[in-house]
Design an enzyme around this catalytic site. Structure first.
Site, PDB file in Angstrom:
ATOM      1  N   ASP A  10       0.974  -0.980  -0.036  1.00  0.00           N
ATOM      2  CA  ASP A  10       0.025   0.089   0.009  1.00  0.00           C
ATOM      3  C   ASP A  10       1.103   1.285  -0.089  1.00  0.00           C
ATOM      4  O   ASP A  10       2.128   1.159   0.130  1.00  0.00           O
ATOM      5  CB  ASP A  10      -0.816   0.187   1.229  1.00  0.00           C
ATOM      6  CG  ASP A  10      -1.614   1.262   1.581  1.00  0.00           C
ATOM      7  OD1 ASP A  10      -2.300   1.898   0.830  1.00  0.00           O
ATOM      8  OD2 ASP A  10      -1.158   1.914   2.774  1.00  0.00           O
ATOM      9  N   ASP A  12      -0.001   5.156   0.933  1.00  0.00           N
ATOM     10  CA  ASP A  12      -0.274   6.154   2.146  1.00  0.00           C
ATOM     11  C   ASP A  12      -0.377   5.538   3.268  1.00  0.00           C
ATOM     12  O   ASP A  12      -1.240   4.553   3.446  1.00  0.00           O
ATOM     13  CB  ASP A  12      -1.821   6.959   1.717  1.00  0.00           C
ATOM     14  CG  ASP A  12      -1.484   7.575   0.346  1.00  0.00           C
ATOM     15  OD1 ASP A  12      -2.471   7.413  -0.567  1.00  0.00           O
ATOM     16  OD2 ASP A  12      -0.541   8.429   0.274  1.00  0.00           O
ATOM     17  N   GLU A  19      -0.624  11.058   4.686  1.00  0.00           N
ATOM     18  CA  GLU A  19      -2.125  11.662   4.900  1.00  0.00           C
ATOM     19  C   GLU A  19      -2.046  13.055   5.398  1.00  0.00           C
ATOM     20  O   GLU A  19      -2.895  13.933   4.816  1.00  0.00           O
ATOM     21  CB  GLU A  19      -2.796  10.692   5.874  1.00  0.00           C
ATOM     22  CG  GLU A  19      -3.232   9.406   5.313  1.00  0.00           C
ATOM     23  CD  GLU A  19      -4.056   9.335   3.897  1.00  0.00           C
ATOM     24  OE1 GLU A  19      -4.486  10.704   3.414  1.00  0.00           O
ATOM     25  OE2 GLU A  19      -4.328   8.409   3.560  1.00  0.00           O
ATOM     26  N   GLY A  52     -10.101   7.169  -1.384  1.00  0.00           N
ATOM     27  CA  GLY A  52     -10.165   7.731  -2.668  1.00  0.00           C
ATOM     28  C   GLY A  52     -10.644   9.342  -2.375  1.00  0.00           C
ATOM     29  O   GLY A  52     -11.548   9.592  -1.702  1.00  0.00           O
ATOM     30  N   GLY A  53      -9.593  10.097  -2.902  1.00  0.00           N
ATOM     31  CA  GLY A  53     -10.093  11.765  -2.656  1.00  0.00           C
ATOM     32  C   GLY A  53     -11.215  12.119  -3.285  1.00  0.00           C
ATOM     33  O   GLY A  53     -12.110  12.995  -2.509  1.00  0.00           O
ATOM     34  N   LYS A  86      -6.333  19.403  -5.900  1.00  0.00           N
ATOM     35  CA  LYS A  86      -5.566  18.758  -4.904  1.00  0.00           C
ATOM     36  C   LYS A  86      -4.296  17.906  -5.311  1.00  0.00           C
ATOM     37  O   LYS A  86      -3.323  18.045  -4.498  1.00  0.00           O
ATOM     38  CB  LYS A  86      -6.657  17.997  -4.070  1.00  0.00           C
ATOM     39  CG  LYS A  86      -6.056  17.257  -2.832  1.00  0.00           C
ATOM     40  CD  LYS A  86      -5.794  15.660  -3.309  1.00  0.00           C
ATOM     41  CE  LYS A  86      -5.312  15.094  -2.122  1.00  0.00           C
ATOM     42  NZ  LYS A  86      -4.627  13.636  -2.480  1.00  0.00           N
ATOM     43  N   THR A 123      -2.942   0.477  -4.316  1.00  0.00           N
ATOM     44  CA  THR A 123      -3.119   1.721  -3.648  1.00  0.00           C
ATOM     45  C   THR A 123      -4.429   2.278  -4.163  1.00  0.00           C
ATOM     46  O   THR A 123      -4.628   2.194  -5.343  1.00  0.00           O
ATOM     47  CB  THR A 123      -2.047   2.672  -3.514  1.00  0.00           C
ATOM     48  OG1 THR A 123      -2.283   4.117  -2.968  1.00  0.00           O
ATOM     49  CG2 THR A 123      -1.727   3.204  -5.164  1.00  0.00           C
ATOM     50  N   THR A 125      -4.400   5.808  -3.760  1.00  0.00           N
ATOM     51  CA  THR A 125      -4.096   6.919  -4.210  1.00  0.00           C
ATOM     52  C   THR A 125      -4.014   7.118  -5.642  1.00  0.00           C
ATOM     53  O   THR A 125      -4.053   6.138  -6.305  1.00  0.00           O
ATOM     54  CB  THR A 125      -2.986   7.435  -3.412  1.00  0.00           C
ATOM     55  OG1 THR A 125      -2.874   8.910  -3.613  1.00  0.00           O
ATOM     56  CG2 THR A 125      -1.710   6.827  -3.957  1.00  0.00           C
TER      57      THR A 125
HETATM   58  C1  XBP Z   1      -5.141   6.113   0.639  1.00  0.00           C
HETATM   59  C2  XBP Z   1      -6.289   6.865   0.262  1.00  0.00           C
HETATM   60  C3  XBP Z   1      -6.050   8.062  -0.792  1.00  0.00           C
HETATM   61  C4  XBP Z   1      -5.480   9.075   0.050  1.00  0.00           C
HETATM   62  C5  XBP Z   1      -5.649  10.323  -0.832  1.00  0.00           C
HETATM   63  O1  XBP Z   1      -4.759   5.333  -0.142  1.00  0.00           O
HETATM   64  O2  XBP Z   1      -7.610   6.496   0.565  1.00  0.00           O
HETATM   65  O3  XBP Z   1      -7.358   8.303  -1.169  1.00  0.00           O
HETATM   66  O4  XBP Z   1      -5.934   9.222   1.405  1.00  0.00           O
HETATM   67  O5  XBP Z   1      -5.214  10.166  -2.040  1.00  0.00           O
HETATM   68  P1  XBP Z   1      -3.849   3.882   0.194  1.00  0.00           P
HETATM   69  P2  XBP Z   1      -6.197  10.711  -3.508  1.00  0.00           P
HETATM   70  O6  XBP Z   1      -3.760   3.923   1.750  1.00  0.00           O
HETATM   71  O7  XBP Z   1      -4.636   2.951  -0.332  1.00  0.00           O
HETATM   72  O8  XBP Z   1      -2.558   4.199  -0.313  1.00  0.00           O
HETATM   73  O9  XBP Z   1      -6.640  11.758  -3.042  1.00  0.00           O
HETATM   74  O10 XBP Z   1      -5.367  10.505  -4.811  1.00  0.00           O
HETATM   75  O11 XBP Z   1      -7.117   9.505  -3.237  1.00  0.00           O
HETATM   76 MG    MG Z   2      -2.789   3.167   3.286  1.00  0.00          MG
END
Ligand code: XBP
Ligand code: MG
Length: 255
Positions: A10, A12, A19, A52-53, A86, A123, A125
């Protein structure tokens, strides 16, 4: 017994504590648009329930903004436009440097590469965010370290759905029994487990209170020889930092 062939990460919260940078980038996009929205750390912690943002912005508008304060434009379109800006802000901040990988991440990636294992990313993101984080922390060619970078809108259903991990396994041509997943959140664990992957959790400030039932191991981080991890849940076989020997033992213990 299946042999360990790949490590799936993963991004983030797992590769790096990103975050807080996402939160700042969201707020910059809202301010640029003059929306008067401020995602505080406490509010963002609640909003992280949705991955997902774009989906997170829609969630905020529908479930957190009082009726009379909701924008009178189409929320899906607004979220899409805000999210593009963003992502620009996020990329700009990360390119500015100073976002380190979490303990043990670089060491484990390099050990896996040296031993000929495949590396993958799974991921929620967005792709530009992954590319920027890898380049800024591991160098220009570091995307080539990964046999698959499965990210963002490549799949319809984001975590906790298993889709992104199923997609990554398909592209790698591997079964879940040959791989380990590394995650930081409950949504991420549910997604990896949904793809039947043994999953290592490294907690972070946003996720330490999450329910990690079903994780093969829960750690404070992946540790370093001179900075051992803390074992929160599970058996680390007396190891002090996460390496391929521990990875093999965890995979074997599950089968
Ligand atoms: C974490 C998420 C992402 C990020 C923001 O992803 O849920 O939405 O918070 O990035 P992971 P975006 O832990 O699966 O890496 O705004 O590009 O979604
Ligand atoms: Mg994560």
């Amino acid at each position: 017994m299946a042999k360990l062939k790949a490590l799936l990460f993963d991004v983030d919260g797992t590769l790096a504590d990103t975050e807080e940078v996402h939160r700042i980038a969201f707020n910059k996009a809202f301010a640029e648009r003059g929306l008067g929205w401020d995602w505080t750390r406490a509010l963002y912690n609640q909003l992280l329930a949705v991955t997902g943002g774009k989906e997170r912005i829609q969630y905020f508008v529908k479930d957190f903004l009082p009726e009379g304060e909701r924008p009178d434009t189409d929320v899906v379109e607004l979220a899409k436009q805000l999210h593009l800006r963003k992502t620009d802000f996020y990329v700009e901040i990360v390119q500015g440097g100073g976002l380190p990988l979490r303990p043990g991440v670089k060491r484990l990636l390099e050990e896996a590469r040296d031993k000929g294992l495949l590396l993958g990313i799974a991921t929620t993101t967005s792709i530009p965010n992954v590319q920027t984080l890898l380049e800024s922390s591991l160098g220009k060619r570091s995307q080539d370290w990964f046999a698959i970078i499965a990210a963002g809108d490549l799949v319809q259903k984001k975590k906790p759905a298993a889709d992104i991990y199923v997609y990554a396994l398909e592209k790698l041509g591997l079964s879940s029994a040959e791989c380990l997943a590394f995650e930081d959140s409950e949504n991420g664990l549910l997604s990896a487990r949904g793809a039947h992957l043994a999953t290592i959790i490294t907690q972070n400030p946003f996720t330490f209170e999450h329910d990690f039932t079903g994780a093969a191991l829960v750690l404070s981080d992946l540790g370093e020889p001179d900075a051992p991890f803390e074992v929160v849940q599970g058996n680390a076989f007396d190891k002090r930092y996460f390496d391929l020997e521990l990875a093999e033992r965890i995979l074997a213990a599950r089968l």
